[in-house]
Design an enzyme around this catalytic site. Structure first.
Site, PDB file in Angstrom:
ATOM      1  N   THR A 196       1.075  -3.986   4.517  1.00 28.70           N
ATOM      2  CA  THR A 196       0.832  -4.305   5.933  1.00 28.70           C
ATOM      3  C   THR A 196       0.183  -5.671   6.141  1.00 28.70           C
ATOM      4  OG1 THR A 196      -1.307  -3.158   5.887  1.00 28.70           O
ATOM      5  CG2 THR A 196       0.620  -1.876   6.578  1.00 28.70           C
ATOM      6  N   THR A 202       0.815  -1.222   0.000  1.00 28.16           N
ATOM      7  CA  THR A 202       0.000   0.000   0.000  1.00 28.16           C
ATOM      8  C   THR A 202       0.840   1.260   0.000  1.00 28.16           C
ATOM      9  OG1 THR A 202      -1.871  -1.094   1.083  1.00 28.16           O
ATOM     10  CG2 THR A 202      -1.704   1.295   1.344  1.00 28.16           C
ATOM     11  N   SER A 234       1.760  -7.348  -0.531  1.00 24.20           N
ATOM     12  CA  SER A 234       2.436  -8.242   0.409  1.00 24.20           C
ATOM     13  C   SER A 234       1.785  -9.616   0.478  1.00 24.20           C
ATOM     14  CB  SER A 234       2.500  -7.614   1.803  1.00 24.20           C
ATOM     15  OG  SER A 234       1.216  -7.491   2.378  1.00 24.20           O
TER      16      SER A 234
END
Length: 330
Positions: free
Chosen positions: A91, A14, A59
């Site tokens: 995250t 992000t 991720s």
């Protein structure tokens, strides 16, 4: 303090996303240099940055091969004089990648993993502030020996205890059992207590792949899916109810699995330990440990899976795996 040298590795996520003109959603696109250019305050720090565009993916798409390569790159950076490192990524998997790096990098140089909950196209993106704080943390002598930490929202969390505890909040990262190690304010690291001792496992891998399953106990589960998963795995982590309890129907399945592969008993709660011997009914923690399961202790199920995966890839014996969990999960 003399000028410190910090390596920066960007993995995407992000923090590095911009709007895709085709889909209208955000996708990883910004380079490490783009991320740092958005933080002019870095120019006022007495820090020499060595910047690496390492990956540029969400991720959720990171894998063990990526983390193996990142571990080697970080070790190289430390061998060539870096005092610390920053890793930027999405995250979704920060708590897992941070813990894996903590297991595999034994040196004193801190690795600081950070990201963003608000992408750069939104009002008030948190990425630049998190990068600034992460660089300060990576350069701070106070974190020498800390291993890998996670820094977001000016809080410093140990990789072993940190969890993403909210899907959208900028204050998503917490350490439920311990609270943060410290905080960053006025450009400095302030620790709340002395750093805890670390446990690392750095034996070279055998080259063999390891398939480690994670199965969560749920109300009314008859164990059919558990049995199928156990047959397909080289190792298994069971995220049990409460302090380490499963339905009675699981007991025979887990006992048979534990005679063949390492089976780790964790809690699905993510805060607090699996007990040793308080409850004695079939499917209790005392019963399951007596049948050969390995106690995860204070490690949550996701981190227990990473530790077991690491140990299996290193070719550890069953006795070594049990001993490693006793040491790492206290």
């Amino acid at each position: 303090m003399d000028t410190r040298t910090v390596a920066v590795f960007s993995l995407g996520g992000t923090i590095a996303m911009t709007t895709d003109p085709v889909t209208g959603g955000v996708v990883p696109a910004l380079s490490a240099h783009d991320l740092l250019a958005a933080v002019p305050a870095l120019q006022h720090l007495d820090v020499d940055l060595r910047v690496h565009d390492f990956r540029n993916v969400p991720s959720a798409s990171l894998g063990f091969d990526d983390l193996d390569a990142l571990t080697e790159a970080l070790a190289d950076a430390f061998r060539t004089g870096c005092d610390g490192a920053v890793v930027t990524q999405g995250t979704d998997t920060i708590e897992e990648t941070a813990y894996l790096l903590d297991l595999l990098l034994p040196g004193d140089q801190p690795v600081v993993v950070t990201g963003a909950m608000r992408n750069p196209t939104l009002p008030g993106p948190d990425g630049p502030a998190n990068i600034h704080a992460a660089v300060i943390a990576a350069a701070a002598p106070e974190l020498t020996g800390a291993g890998t930490v996670v820094v977001l929202g000016d809080e410093i969390h140990a990789a072993r205890t940190v969890r993403k505890s909210h899907s959208t909040s900028p204050a998503a990262f917490t350490s439920p059992a311990t609270g943060p190690l410290g905080r960053i304010h006025e450009g400095r690291v302030h620790l709340h207590a002395p750093l805890a001792a670390r446990t690392t496992f750095t034996r070279p891998t055998t080259g063999a792949a390891a398939r480690v399953g994670l199965y969560t106990a749920t109300l009314g589960d008859d164990g059919t899916l558990l049995a199928a998963m156990a047959e397909a795995c080289d190792g298994l982590v069971v995220a049990a109810f409460g302090v380490g309890h499963v339905p009675e129907g699981f007991v025979g399945i887990l006992e048979r699995a534990a005679s063949r592969i390492p089976v780790v008993l964790a809690s699905r709660i993510g805060n607090g330990p699996v007990l040793r011997g308080t409850y004695g009914f079939p499917g209790s923690e005392k019963d399951l440990l007596a049948r050969g399961l390995i106690r995860a202790g204070h490690l949550d199920a996701h981190k227990a899976r990473l530790l077991l995966h690491t140990l299996l890839r290193q070719g550890r014996t069953p006795a070594e795996i049990t001993a490693a969990f006793a040491t790492a999960a206290h």
